[in-house]
Design a protein around this motif. Structure first.
Motif, PDB file in Angstrom:
ATOM      1  N   GLN A 164       0.867  -1.182   0.000  1.00 39.47           N
ATOM      2  CA  GLN A 164       0.000   0.000   0.000  1.00 39.47           C
ATOM      3  C   GLN A 164       0.909   1.239   0.000  1.00 39.47           C
ATOM      4  N   ASN A 165       1.391   1.631  -1.184  1.00 36.23           N
ATOM      5  CA  ASN A 165       2.369   2.717  -1.304  1.00 36.23           C
ATOM      6  C   ASN A 165       1.891   4.041  -0.729  1.00 36.23           C
ATOM      7  N   SER A 166       0.607   4.256  -0.835  1.00 33.12           N
ATOM      8  CA  SER A 166       0.069   5.567  -0.475  1.00 33.12           C
ATOM      9  C   SER A 166      -0.385   5.635   0.980  1.00 33.12           C
ATOM     10  N   LEU A 167      -0.254   4.524   1.761  1.00 29.18           N
ATOM     11  CA  LEU A 167      -0.758   4.521   3.128  1.00 29.18           C
ATOM     12  C   LEU A 167       0.363   4.253   4.139  1.00 29.18           C
ATOM     13  N   PRO A 168       1.135   5.297   4.491  1.00 30.21           N
ATOM     14  CA  PRO A 168       2.259   5.079   5.415  1.00 30.21           C
ATOM     15  C   PRO A 168       1.825   4.563   6.785  1.00 30.21           C
ATOM     16  N   SER A 169       0.605   4.751   7.191  1.00 28.95           N
ATOM     17  CA  SER A 169       0.161   4.288   8.507  1.00 28.95           C
ATOM     18  C   SER A 169      -0.339   2.848   8.463  1.00 28.95           C
ATOM     19  N   SER A 170      -0.375   2.279   7.256  1.00 30.50           N
ATOM     20  CA  SER A 170      -0.894   0.924   7.133  1.00 30.50           C
ATOM     21  C   SER A 170       0.178  -0.124   7.424  1.00 30.50           C
ATOM     22  N   LEU A 171      -0.265  -1.257   7.918  1.00 32.83           N
ATOM     23  CA  LEU A 171       0.631  -2.385   8.166  1.00 32.83           C
ATOM     24  C   LEU A 171       1.155  -2.948   6.856  1.00 32.83           C
ATOM     25  N   GLU A 172       0.487  -2.585   5.753  1.00 35.90           N
ATOM     26  CA  GLU A 172       0.894  -3.109   4.457  1.00 35.90           C
ATOM     27  C   GLU A 172       1.644  -2.070   3.618  1.00 35.90           C
ATOM     28  N   TYR A 173       2.225  -1.070   4.307  1.00 39.45           N
ATOM     29  CA  TYR A 173       3.004  -0.037   3.614  1.00 39.45           C
ATOM     30  C   TYR A 173       4.294  -0.640   3.067  1.00 39.45           C
ATOM     31  N   LEU A 174       5.002  -1.423   3.917  1.00 38.11           N
ATOM     32  CA  LEU A 174       6.147  -2.264   3.543  1.00 38.11           C
ATOM     33  C   LEU A 174       7.131  -1.586   2.588  1.00 38.11           C
ATOM     34  N   PRO A 175       7.847  -0.521   3.050  1.00 36.80           N
ATOM     35  CA  PRO A 175       8.740   0.195   2.126  1.00 36.80           C
ATOM     36  C   PRO A 175       9.897  -0.639   1.574  1.00 36.80           C
ATOM     37  N   LYS A 176      10.424  -1.581   2.368  1.00 39.58           N
ATOM     38  CA  LYS A 176      11.581  -2.367   1.921  1.00 39.58           C
ATOM     39  C   LYS A 176      11.205  -3.849   1.786  1.00 39.58           C
ATOM     40  N   PHE A 210       8.354  -5.170  10.223  1.00 43.21           N
ATOM     41  CA  PHE A 210       7.672  -3.894   9.971  1.00 43.21           C
ATOM     42  C   PHE A 210       6.423  -3.794  10.836  1.00 43.21           C
ATOM     43  N   VAL A 211       6.332  -2.712  11.598  1.00 42.33           N
ATOM     44  CA  VAL A 211       5.118  -2.461  12.374  1.00 42.33           C
ATOM     45  C   VAL A 211       4.701  -1.009  12.149  1.00 42.33           C
ATOM     46  N   THR A 212       3.488  -0.702  12.506  1.00 42.35           N
ATOM     47  CA  THR A 212       3.024   0.682  12.376  1.00 42.35           C
ATOM     48  C   THR A 212       3.729   1.542  13.430  1.00 42.35           C
ATOM     49  N   SER A 213       3.717   2.839  13.263  1.00 43.29           N
ATOM     50  CA  SER A 213       4.549   3.726  14.068  1.00 43.29           C
ATOM     51  C   SER A 213       4.227   3.693  15.563  1.00 43.29           C
ATOM     52  N   ASN A 214       2.996   3.318  15.938  1.00 44.40           N
ATOM     53  CA  ASN A 214       2.659   3.295  17.365  1.00 44.40           C
ATOM     54  C   ASN A 214       2.886   1.929  17.999  1.00 44.40           C
ATOM     55  N   ASP A 215       3.550   1.039  17.300  1.00 46.07           N
ATOM     56  CA  ASP A 215       3.742  -0.328  17.798  1.00 46.07           C
ATOM     57  C   ASP A 215       5.232  -0.611  17.952  1.00 46.07           C
TER      58      ASP A 215
END
Lengths: 347, 185
Positions: A164-176, A210-215
């Motif tokens: 999910q490229n456009s959703l940085p808060s998502s668990l499925e953002y997965l940049p790397k 990878f986890v969301t920023s609050n985790d």
């Protein structure tokens, strides 16, 4: 009788006792030999069998191993929520939806080591392809000289979800690319307390790359499982997993239900089941607030609360294929040719 | 006189006991077979214990149930846990006497009939079992027998779901080699 005829006579008493002794020694001695042999032949300390009936209890692993050279294939299924406001006869109280589906293959390399492969749909942490290694380090004995059985599990998974490229808060953002990996290590520590009661403690550590920023990436969880036999083939099973790592964010709090916190985010998995064993199969009918079937999913992300009606039915079908020299894997028995050869050798 | 009588009698009793030499086997083979159109199940143990008394012609057997080996280990676990309950009833026990008045010091192969009690799964049954006994060099050396066991007779229940997979009557055959019993000090 002689004693009655000649009471008080020293000779008669002696006579009686010698005859008695003679008869007794013949009898007692005779019975004694086989018991003596049996005692000396019996193994001193035997490991307990069937602490649990299967390699998995409801969601979690047990201390049990896949049998040597056996391939255990299972399809586990969890239905949708049973009692949330949206569920009604149109969803057949959750039976028309699938919360999670998992396929696993476990192969027993020897009696203490097994490897597993599988994939599951997942609920929050989705589309995992996973592999695990399970190793039994300690076996409880029937005489409690060794009081515990300990099995270790190491599991790695890679998620195949679409980024999910456009959703940085998502668990499925997965940049790397390495963000897709996650791991679980568990120690299953169990005791078969009596022939009808088995209890297991499961300290676990889950790491997600990878986890969301609050985790937090790492999470300690302590599991408690039990199995109580109610008849020879039926048992009631229970599972509870308490996350230990606290988080400052709104979710993953201790006992949110008891403290009246609504929308706690994630809840501790609490599972109940009824286990029926028939021949080669173990059928489990279970009622759980846990949807995921992979450790990384249900230990870390279980958004379902019993209090909000988010519990479901589930089942698991398992089939064992026995491999080995001369054994037909479909039936688990020796091939006809081998049986005939054996018979010829014997006679 | 009484002293003499007592001496004679006790001596006879002791003599009889001494004459009743035991021959034993700790690696007797017991094999069972359950045949149905759906599934054949079989298992074998090589750890059965047999004792034959040459004088009184008594035959005893103790079969450790958890030593039966199946090709499918899961089946073996079920056998021990659910069917014979080997934790509660670790042995199948037979106690009997050879009916025929044969001399177990005389070489030859004898067809024998053993009458006694068979205790399996904690349920005792009076049984008459046909077998063979070979005497070599004046000592009983080889034994074998075959018989059927009806599971219902011993309260071994088969659940309805696997009713067609397990035969109601199990065929058993066994054989053992005997050696003079020497007590361990």
């Amino acid at each position: 009788m002689l004693v009655v005829v000649l009471p008080g006579n020293i000779f008669s008493m002696k006579f009686f006792y010698t005859v008695l002794l003679g008869v007794c020694s013949a009898g007692v001695f005779g019975q004694g030999i086989i018991d003596e042999i049996a005692e000396s032949e019996a193994p001193k300390s035997e490991p307990v069998t069937a602490t649990f009936k299967s390699t998995r209890l409801l969601h979690g692993h047990t201390v049990e191993m896949t049998k040597p050279n056996a391939l255990d294939f299972r399809i586990a299924h969890r239905f949708g929520d049973m009692a949330t406001p949206g569920t009604n006869v149109h969803t057949l109280f959750g039976l028309y939806s699938a919360a999670d589906i998992a396929f696993t293959f476990d192969y027993g390399i020897n009696k203490d080591l097994s490897v597993g492969l599988g994939w599951n749909k997942g609920t929050v942490y989705r589309e995992s392809w996973f592999g695990n290694v399970k190793y039994k380090v300690l076996k409880q004995t029937k005489d409690f000289k060794i009081p515990l059985t300990i099995t270790l599990l190491a599991q790695g998974a890679v998620t195949g979800v679409k980024r999910q490229n456009s959703l940085p808060s998502s668990l499925e953002y997965l940049p790397k690319w390495y963000n897709r990996f996650s791991y679980t290590v568990q120690a299953m520590i169990a005791v078969k307390a009596t022939d009808w009661l088995s209890i297991q403690l499961t300290p676990s550590f889950v790491w997600r790359n990878f986890v969301t920023s609050n985790d937090k990436n790492g999470l300690f969880v302590l599991g408690l499982s039990a199995r109580a036999k109610v008849s020879k083939r039926c048992a009631i099973v229970f599972e509870y997993f308490q996350p230990i790592t606290r988080n400052n964010a709104t979710f993953r709090q201790y006992f949110p239900m008891l403290r009246g916190i609504k929308n706690a985010g994630y809840y501790a998995p609490l599972n109940l089941g009824f286990e029926i064993e028939t021949g080669g199969h173990v059928f489990q009918i279970n009622l759980t607030n846990t949807a995921g079937l992979l450790e990384q999913d249900y230990l870390a992300y279980n958004p379902n609360s019993w209090a909000q009606g988010q519990f479901r039915l589930g089942f698991c079908i398992a089939r064992t294929f026995q491999f080995g020299k001369g054994i037909n894997p479909w039936t688990g028995r020796y091939k006809k040719k081998v049986r005939e050869e054996k018979k010829a050798k014997d006679s | 006189m009484k002293a003499f009588l007592s001496f004679v009698l006790s001596a006879t009793a002791l003599f009889c006991a001494a004459q009743d030499v035991a021959y034993s086997s700790t690696n007797g083979k017991v094999h069972f077979y359950s045949k149905t159109p759906l599934e054949d199940i079989e298992a074998i143990t090589q750890k059965a214990i047999f004792v034959v008394y040459a004088g009184s012609r008594k035959v005893q057997a103790k079969i450790p149930m958890n030593t039966f080996q199946f090709s499918q280990k899961l089946m073996q676990e079920h056998f021990n846990e659910n069917y014979v309950e080997s934790d509660k009833f670790p042995y199948a026990i037979f106690n009997g006497t050879i009916e025929e008045n044969i001399d177990l010091a005389k070489d030859g192969e004898y067809d024998i009939t053993i009458k006694g009690t068979f205790d399996l799964h904690g349920v005792k049954q009076e049984r008459v079992i046909k077998g063979k006994l070979t005497v070599k060099n004046g000592e009983p050396a080889l034994g074998s027998a075959a018989f059927d066991v009806k599971l219902a007779d011993h309260k071994i229940k088969i659940p309805k779901a696997v009713f067609l997979n397990i035969a109601e009557v199990i065929k058993i055959d066994l054989e053992f080699t005997l050696a003079k019993y020497i007590p361990k000090k």
